[in-house]
Design an enzyme around this catalytic site. Structure first.
Site, mmCIF file in Angstrom:
data_model
loop_
_atom_site.group_PDB
_atom_site.id
_atom_site.type_symbol
_atom_site.label_atom_id
_atom_site.label_comp_id
_atom_site.label_asym_id
_atom_site.label_seq_id
_atom_site.Cartn_x
_atom_site.Cartn_y
_atom_site.Cartn_z
ATOM 1 C CG ASP A 52 19.269 46.799 7.018
ATOM 2 O OD1 ASP A 52 18.116 46.917 6.789
ATOM 3 O OD2 ASP A 52 19.733 45.668 7.411
ATOM 4 C CG HIS A 62 21.164 41.941 0.660
ATOM 5 N ND1 HIS A 62 21.342 42.750 2.007
ATOM 6 C CD2 HIS A 62 21.514 42.877 -0.302
ATOM 7 C CE1 HIS A 62 21.871 43.812 1.618
ATOM 8 N NE2 HIS A 62 21.882 43.938 0.273
ATOM 9 C CB SER A 78 25.113 31.887 0.643
ATOM 10 O OG SER A 78 26.330 32.717 0.773
ATOM 11 C CB THR A 96 25.682 31.999 4.693
ATOM 12 O OG1 THR A 96 25.255 32.952 5.366
ATOM 13 C CG2 THR A 96 25.607 30.650 5.436
ATOM 14 C CB SER A 117 28.160 42.928 8.136
ATOM 15 O OG SER A 117 29.028 41.910 9.047
ATOM 16 C CG ASN A 135 25.160 41.772 -0.897
ATOM 17 O OD1 ASN A 135 25.723 42.269 -1.986
ATOM 18 N ND2 ASN A 135 24.952 42.407 -0.058
ATOM 19 C CG ASP A 145 26.533 44.420 3.911
ATOM 20 O OD1 ASP A 145 25.838 45.165 3.107
ATOM 21 O OD2 ASP A 145 26.418 43.077 4.020
ATOM 22 C CG HIS A 146 23.223 44.406 6.198
ATOM 23 N ND1 HIS A 146 21.683 44.416 6.070
ATOM 24 C CD2 HIS A 146 23.481 43.195 5.584
ATOM 25 C CE1 HIS A 146 21.314 43.698 5.278
ATOM 26 N NE2 HIS A 146 22.394 42.805 4.757
#
Length: 282
Positions: free
Chosen positions: A106, A211, A214, A236, A50, A233, A84-85
């Protein structure tokens, strides 16, 4: 084995009616754990770095990207590399020379019109270089530095009609949607809107991305895939497993100074977490 492309992994999973997991990489141990977990599960996986992870590494992408790619190439599991992001244009442009086959651009914090324009520009840039592009519509929330966001707040979740127009106008290859999950959840208590997932899957021609997985219970993830989610995704949950083992070791060995003594069990705990999530997606 050679790196595979994220687009290929997502397309294969979608065609087979199952999901493919993308795991966030912060350190070398994260990358090694994802590769090990994928090998144990006998399934592909996506290694994603990320923008926040790049900031952790001093804003320099090259070292962590090269290390992650090296781990992936040494693995017997099919693994891809995903950025990512990404909100920073300079980082977006770094994806291609560093070997990423895909990016998640993003612009979700912008207004709808600004998001659409910025994302369409990113997609054009990516497609000219053979890069698969994911974007986000709606507000998943929970990222570091963001104000707390209730996933059940009216207007937060992704609207199917708006999603269809957004995909058509931007040309994105996959769409991350807000359906009840949130980033950075440490407890698996999220309740997803499966009717909305099904409506979104029917409205857009591209794969859907979840997203904040977790914080989603196992049964909810399985049902989400049945409803139409493809890319799942996870970040965490790996950090929780990692940190738990580090705390346990240091608590029992107050004078210990060799990081290998706690990084090894931390890496193993993450590998177990990876294998557990991958087992849900078959």
């Amino acid at each position: 084995m050679p790196l595979v492309s994220t687009g290929e992994l997502v397309s294969e999973a979608r065609a087979a009616g199952h999901g493919v997991a993308a795991f966030n990489v912060i350190t070398l141990e994260h990358a090694e754990a994802v590769a090990l977990g994928a090998e144990r599960a006998g399934t592909p996986a996506i290694l994603q770095i990320s923008e926040n992870a790049v900031k952790f590494h001093g804003g320099r992408l090259s070292a962590i990207a090269a290390a992650t790619a090296a781990v992936a190439r040494a693995s017997s599991a099919p693994l891809s590399l995903h950025l990512d992001h990404v909100t920073d244009a300079e980082l977006l442009r770094a994806a291609h020379p560093e070997g990423f086959s895909s990016v998640m651009f993003d612009a979700s914090k912008l207004s709808y019109g600004e998001n659409l324009k910025a994302t369409a520009d990113a997609v054009r840039w990516g497609h000219e270089r053979g890069i698969w592009v994911e974007a986000e519509l709606g507000k998943v929330g929970g990222k570091e530095g963001e104000a707390p966001l209730d996933a059940h707040t009216p207007g937060v979740r992704t609207d199917p009609a708006e999603a269809a127009a957004y995909v058509a106008e931007t040309g994105v290859d996959a769409l991350a949607v807000a359906v009840g999950s949130s980033h950075a959840m440490t407890e698996r208590t999220a309740s997803l809107d499966h009717e909305l997932i099904a409506a979104l899957a029917a409205a857009v021609p591209v794969p859907l991305v979840l997203h904040g997985s977790s914080g989603v219970p196992d049964d909810e993830i399985r049902q989400a895939i049945t409803s139409g989610m493809v890319k799942i995704n996870v970040g965490t949950a790996l950090n929780a497993a990692f940190t738990g083992e580090v705390r346990a070791y240091l608590g029992a060995h107050e004078t210990g100074v060799d990081p290998r003594k706690y990084l090894a069990p931390a890496r193993e705990a993450m590998a177990g977490t990876v294998a557990g999530f991958l087992g849900l997606l078959k």
